[in-house]
Write an enzyme that holds these catalytic residues in place. Sequence first.
Site, PDB file in Angstrom:
ATOM      1  N   ASP A 205      23.895  20.261 -44.683  1.00 47.77           N
ATOM      2  CA  ASP A 205      24.357  19.307 -45.687  1.00 47.77           C
ATOM      3  C   ASP A 205      23.582  19.494 -46.997  1.00 47.77           C
ATOM      4  O   ASP A 205      22.364  19.692 -46.985  1.00 47.77           O
ATOM      5  CB  ASP A 205      24.141  17.886 -45.153  1.00 47.77           C
ATOM      6  CG  ASP A 205      24.721  16.818 -46.055  1.00 47.77           C
ATOM      7  OD1 ASP A 205      25.940  16.836 -46.262  1.00 47.77           O
ATOM      8  OD2 ASP A 205      23.946  15.972 -46.529  1.00 47.77           O
ATOM      9  N   GLU A 273      15.584  34.499 -33.719  1.00 45.64           N
ATOM     10  CA  GLU A 273      14.717  34.362 -32.543  1.00 45.64           C
ATOM     11  C   GLU A 273      15.463  33.692 -31.390  1.00 45.64           C
ATOM     12  O   GLU A 273      15.228  34.014 -30.218  1.00 45.64           O
ATOM     13  CB  GLU A 273      13.486  33.517 -32.905  1.00 45.64           C
ATOM     14  CG  GLU A 273      12.494  34.213 -33.832  1.00 45.64           C
ATOM     15  CD  GLU A 273      11.449  33.236 -34.356  1.00 45.64           C
ATOM     16  OE1 GLU A 273      11.444  32.067 -33.890  1.00 45.64           O
ATOM     17  OE2 GLU A 273      10.649  33.627 -35.224  1.00 45.64           O
TER      18      GLU A 273
END
Length: 536
Positions: A205, A273
């Site tokens: 956002d 990751e």
Amino acid sequence: MADLNDPTTDWWRHAVVYQVYVRSFADSDGDGIGDLPGITARLPHLADLGVDALWLTPFYTSPQHDHGYDVADYKDVDPLFGKLDDADDLIARAHELGLRVIVDVVPNHSSDEHEWFRAALAAEPGSPERARYLFRDSEDGNPPNNWESVFGGPAWTQVDDGQWYLHLFDSTQPDLDWRNPDVPEMFEGVLRFWLDRGVDGFRIDVAHGLFKEASLRDQVLREDEPAGSSHGRTDADSREPKEMVERDARDEPMWDQPEVHEVYRSWHRILDEAGPDRMAVAEAWTSTVESMAAYIRPDELDQTFNFAWLLAEWSAESFAEVITDTLASVESVDASPTWVLSNHDVTRHVTRYGGGEQGLARARAATLAMLALPGSSYLYQGEELGLEQVDVAPEDRQDPSYLRTGEVGRDGCRVPIPWGGTQAPYDFGPGSAQPWIPQPDDWAALTVEAQAADPTSTLAFYRDALRIRRDFAWTAGDKVDVLDLGQDVLAFRRGPLTVVLNCGTTPVELPEGEVLLASGPIDGTLPADTAAWLRA
């Protein structure tokens, strides 16, 4: 066709993502507000529709002043929507159905009930607690600068000891100071928390708003320009589309600062990751297509929302310009484009295109053209039912922009969707009471139940379009050739697929090819406000 469940596939590049506005999708407990168990129960609808993923608006602990975009605890579920276990169940059930899950993250601001802001108010000016937000002094008793809130009025609120804090949105949404190392550290923990719970991506956002110019100087205004922001969340329906897209003449020290890109480089590493199939998409209102593309460079985010089509007028020329400009902007950074016609912040596109039969015909036609393009399409809940904007009574409006300005806000696109039955709440939840925003009396023919039984319904059209789209989305290539079939006709070719959209008022001849799908009835020629897919 690509296997979207293959963890080595960049599944988002050509996905169809369905936006779920949590409080308006499905209610499990009869309180009139949608919740996570309600969504889980209705996930088969999304699987049957044929989408690839769902994006959930914020469901975190929140006082709900901006319906969840004011977050008090980023690592928990608001009791209004359920519990953490319900989020886990939703993610697991979605994955069982072959659906990916994207969740909203709100990094520009927190709620004023977040523990950090409460500590800031209890602390002294100049304290470490206040340094996590943008507190400033003012010598003349006026706000520290001339910035205005996206929701109307000054972007500053004064506290009891005389200092002011910045809030580019509601006064209950204080902006965080991303130059304070506590802030990026906290959000990196939030990302890892939800990745560990199995989410497949994040919608960010106000992704362009994290950093402000360090001086917090006044915004330099044109003579005819009010102070404030062109972030776009509440302006998209009141300003001219061209003005919303071409904003490079504006001075905006509160948006799109260069430091923001290092944040997204670090987030890119966190996503990598967690696995090669995790992604992030930015809500970034920027001044040029070039600045938009900066967010999706190879070491930053995977996608950014493209609002150009959402803001374009109904014309073949406007649509063609959106397509060519968008594709050119992402080509330089080897990213995939996104396309969107509606969301929870703007008027539904059936209404934008005129409403009634004409608005619905145009909405279906634009949807068919959009779904044929390379990249991801983002659908907003209820558009598969052909829902229009609702004229919500003033006493039922809850949008903070309405409460601050008195101008009609975003409630009309957030009315809970109808599932079945002949009167409100249309199986939105158990019981017979109206939901949090009342539904219209004339929605019985628009329910999922009613349209599922009608092969000519908008729901059937969406199902057909998404089913056929799967056959070419990953194989038709990324090259789009715009064709000249007349001033009022948008036409383009993508691999074996030819798309024709008649934006004019009279029927036009179709090119040679097998008609795979049309947005409305056709008989040799393509009527006005209709689109068709053809295979050579």
